[in-house]
Design an enzyme around this catalytic site. Structure first.
Site, PDB file in Angstrom:
ATOM      1  NE  ARG A 198      -6.844  -6.624  -7.970  1.00  0.00           N
ATOM      2  CZ  ARG A 198      -6.213  -7.304  -7.018  1.00  0.00           C
ATOM      3  NH1 ARG A 198      -6.868  -8.119  -6.206  1.00  0.00           N
ATOM      4  NH2 ARG A 198      -4.906  -7.188  -6.879  1.00  0.00           N
ATOM      5  CG  HIS A 254       4.659 -11.510  -7.016  1.00  0.00           C
ATOM      6  ND1 HIS A 254       3.756 -11.421  -5.988  1.00  0.00           N
ATOM      7  CD2 HIS A 254       3.936 -11.392  -8.154  1.00  0.00           C
ATOM      8  CE1 HIS A 254       2.539 -11.275  -6.492  1.00  0.00           C
ATOM      9  NE2 HIS A 254       2.620 -11.245  -7.805  1.00  0.00           N
ATOM     10  CE  LYS A 302       1.797  -7.738  -7.286  1.00  0.00           C
ATOM     11  NZ  LYS A 302       0.550  -8.185  -7.916  1.00  0.00           N
ATOM     12  NE  ARG A 345       1.642  -0.974  -9.023  1.00  0.00           N
ATOM     13  CZ  ARG A 345       0.811  -1.758  -8.337  1.00  0.00           C
ATOM     14  NH1 ARG A 345       0.267  -1.304  -7.215  1.00  0.00           N
ATOM     15  NH2 ARG A 345       0.548  -2.972  -8.745  1.00  0.00           N
ATOM     16  N   GLY A 396      -1.337  -9.506   0.144  1.00  0.00           N
ATOM     17  CA  GLY A 396      -0.275  -9.217   1.092  1.00  0.00           C
ATOM     18  C   GLY A 396      -0.760  -8.751   2.451  1.00  0.00           C
TER      19      GLY A 396
END
Lengths: 501, 173
Positions: free
Chosen positions: A294, A210, A239, A340, A167
């Site tokens: 990753r 997404h 996110k 999160r 992003g």
């Protein structure tokens, strides 16, 4: 080769996460103690602590290739886990590890390089007939070329940095007259951020979802996918909440996109864990966006629905072992949601809110997982990311997971910084989120407030403010000033008082 | 002075909550009264007990009669007024009318990455003013009002500390 000692080239929750699996596998770990976080939680979990507090370099150690290699060699580590961020997607670092006979727990330098350069990645995907947005064939050298390409594909378009990703380094252009300015800005930004000024242009998909697929591959060319993650709850490409699976996919589409993901990974001979990201438009068409080479922040939701420890697989693959799962072994059970919890002030546009965590008490239970790198007394420093903890909830289906998530959010207790909790408490009650119809523009375009509104809580806060006021003016005579004597004050004095406020 | 019920008001925006003095530790909702208990201990820090639930609270700011209170992680900004000061405030607000300028303060320490506006630019609410980088995140600071840029006090690559005045906007009516 069996891995015996992993140097964790990272900090925070991902360092803790990797060490938990390593410990279970009987592998020793080495962690790096830095001057900026000498008392961090992750240090207490490592078998060896390398003291790097004397390091006076301006570059943080986790970004310093030479230094990390030296620490690995000095501490006797036979491998390095890079976590995410920092050097995780740096092909030179992966190569440097190989040059020094250190196992890099991740993909090959070649895969990292090819997928890291978005122009090369596009060419590879195009050669494999992977669905993609219309775009330029290579990098765009000049403003005029940008205008020509944009005319061909039609506005709106998006300018992206070739070496960007996640992003960063992107500009949306809606009209031709904005193109010269936006092109220059994107180019400069790419140069500054990624030391590579090359940019390319793609058709901009408005209001997409997404959706990303987790893949795993070994060094023998076996590649499988572990279903998707829905990551549409994001703000400025960051996110905030992820879930697995996605409500947007049916079984046929899920299977098809999974196969496409494997095809993309195969095209670069991918091994280790990786993520293939797609945009999913309102018509149900999907477009390959990029591949992340990753382990990702949101990997736990995949682990909960598949029952597979992705870090363990990364380690086994790095040892050269063959994948122990075939595609048909990968089941999709239940539903998982990750929130999160960041030290951010949602009431001032998610601005970072660093500070000391005075207390943190997280809910626990059979269907609750908490991944964190902080404990009471930890400091969320301004020079690292703002993550406090990931609250990950499992349910037998989405409804069940959402209900547990709602309860769990109310049980989180964090003192010392502002957090994203009020955002999640609002989101979990939002009908658009609940019905699964939101897109990546939801937070910025459809929400007027980012936090939960509770009438009772506001009233209780009002009572508390009043209580504090009374407490601070406990002396009755003091209170009297405003009640009775103020009327005797001269207007001039009164004015002066007010202005001071 | 006529005997009247001593009262305090907590104000936030257009909202007003009145509390009789002496302040009791109960709040009436409909016909029922609920007890509010403010406590502090080593495990939970400061909290409010209300209807069998514990709510985290924090006093973010307290200055004279202004209080910023973090209640269950949501920040509420109240000013507490007496009936007299409330009247005075209402009178002055009418006299003063709308403020004419909006100062854009740095919400936290960081580095200015880009300034998108110049002096004299006419802006609408929501248009981007500048990008501030802090904690590895680039944050777009948007214009909170409709107006004209009166002054730009920062430039790209400059560091700012919290509450630095970065820009001033003259508000259009």
């Amino acid at each position: 080769m069996k891995i015996k000692n992993i140097l964790i080239a990272n900090r925070g929750e991902i360092a803790v996460r990797v060490m938990k699996t390593a410990r279970r596998m009987g592998i020793k770990t080495t962690v790096i103690k830095t001057a900026s976080e000498p008392a961090a939680m992750y240090l207490s979990l490592g078998d060896n602590v390398y003291d790097d507090t004397e390091n006076v370099s301006e570059i943080p150690v986790f970004l310093d290739i030479e230094r990390i290699i030296k620490i690995a060699l000095d501490s006797g580590a036979d491998s390095i886990h890079p976590g995410y961020g920092f050097l995780a997607e740096n092909p030179y670092f992966a190569q440097k590890c190989a040059d020094n006979k250190i196992i890099f727990i991740g993909p090959s330098p070649d895969s990292i390089y090819k997928m890291g350069n978005k122009i090369i990645a596009r060419k590879i995907a195009m050669a494999k007939n992977i669905p993609m947005t219309v775009g330029s064939e290579g990098k765009i050298p000049t403003e005029n070329e940008a205008i020509r390409v944009a005319r061909r594909i039609g506005y709106p378009v998006i300018i992206k940095a070739a070496s960007g990703g996640g992003g960063r380094g992107m500009r949306i252009v809606n009209r031709e007259e904005d193109m010269p300015k936006m092109f220059r800005m994107a180019s400069n930004e790419a140069d500054k951020t990624f030391s590579d000024h090359s940019v390319f242009i793609e058709k901009y998909i408005e209001n997409p979802k997404h959706i990303e697929f987790q893949v795993l591959g070994d060094r023998k060319g076996n590649i499988i996918h572990l279903w998707e993650r829905e990551c549409s709850v994001q703000r400025k490409h960051q996110k905030l909440l992820e879930e697995a699976p996605s409500l947007a996919l049916n079984d046929d589409l899920r299977k098809e996109m999974g196969e496409v993901s494997v095809k993309i990974a195969s095209a670069v001979g991918y091994f280790s864990a990786g993520t293939v990201e797609f945009l999913f438009d309102a018509e149900g068409a999907y477009y390959f966006m990029e591949m992340n080479t990753r382990i990702q922040v949101e990997h736990p939701v995949t682990e909960l629905i598949t029952g597979i420890d992705l870090i363990e697989e990364q380690i086994r693959i790095a040892e050269g072992q063959e994948l122990r799962y075939k595609q048909k072994d990968i089941k999709l059970n239940g539903w998982a949601i990750e929130c999160r919890i960041n030290a951010e002030d949602v009431q001032s546009g998610f601005s970072p809110s660093p500070g000391k965590i005075e207390q943190i008490l997280m809910p626990s239970g059979e269907n609750i997982r908490v991944d964190t790198g902080v404990q009471a007394g930890s400091v969320i420093a301004a020079n690292f990311d703002s993550m406090i903890a990931k609250l990950i909830i499992y349910g037998k289906d989405r409804k069940d997971a959402l209900a547990s998530c709602k309860q769990a959010l109310d049980k989180v207790w964090i003192k010392g910084t502002k957090t994203t909790l009020p955002f999640f408490r609002m989101l979990i009650r939002n009908s658009r989120f609940l019905d699964g119809s939101i897109t990546t523009s939801f937070i910025e375009n459809e929400l007027s407030t980012y936090h939960v509104n509770s009438e009772y809580e506001e009233m209780l806060a009002a009572w508390l403010a009043t209580w504090l006021f009374v407490d601070e003016n406990l002396d009755e005579s003091n209170l009297k000033i405003d009640f009775e004597e103020a009327k005797n004050m001269s207007p001039w004095l009164l004015n002066k008082r007010i202005i001071r406020h | 002075m006529a005997k009247q019920q001593k009262k305090l008001y907590a104000l936030m925006g257009r909202k007003k909550y009145g509390f009789n003095l002496p302040l009791t530790e109960t709040i009436r909702i409909g016909k029922r009264k609920y007890k509010i208990i403010l406590k502090e201990d080593n495990k939970y820090g400061t909290y409010v007990l209300w209807k069998n639930r514990r709510y985290p609270v924090e006093i973010v700011m307290s200055r004279q009669n202004k209080f910023d209170i973090l209640f269950n992680y949501v920040c509420y900004s109240f000013t507490v007024e007496t009936p007299f000061s409330l009247k005075r405030k209402q009178y002055l607000d009418r006299e003063k009318g709308q403020p004419e300028e909006e100062r854009i303060l740095a919400p936290m320490p960081g580095k200015v990455i880009e300034v998108m506006v110049r002096e004299g630019d006419e802006l609408n609410r929501g248009e981007p003013l500048l990008i501030l980088e802090a904690m590895k995140m680039q944050n777009e600071i948007n214009c909170p009002v409709n107006g004209i840029v009166k002054s730009v006090n920062v430039a790209a690559e400059e560091n700012v500390v919290k509450d630095d005045v970065m820009l001033e906007i003259r508000i259009s009516q």
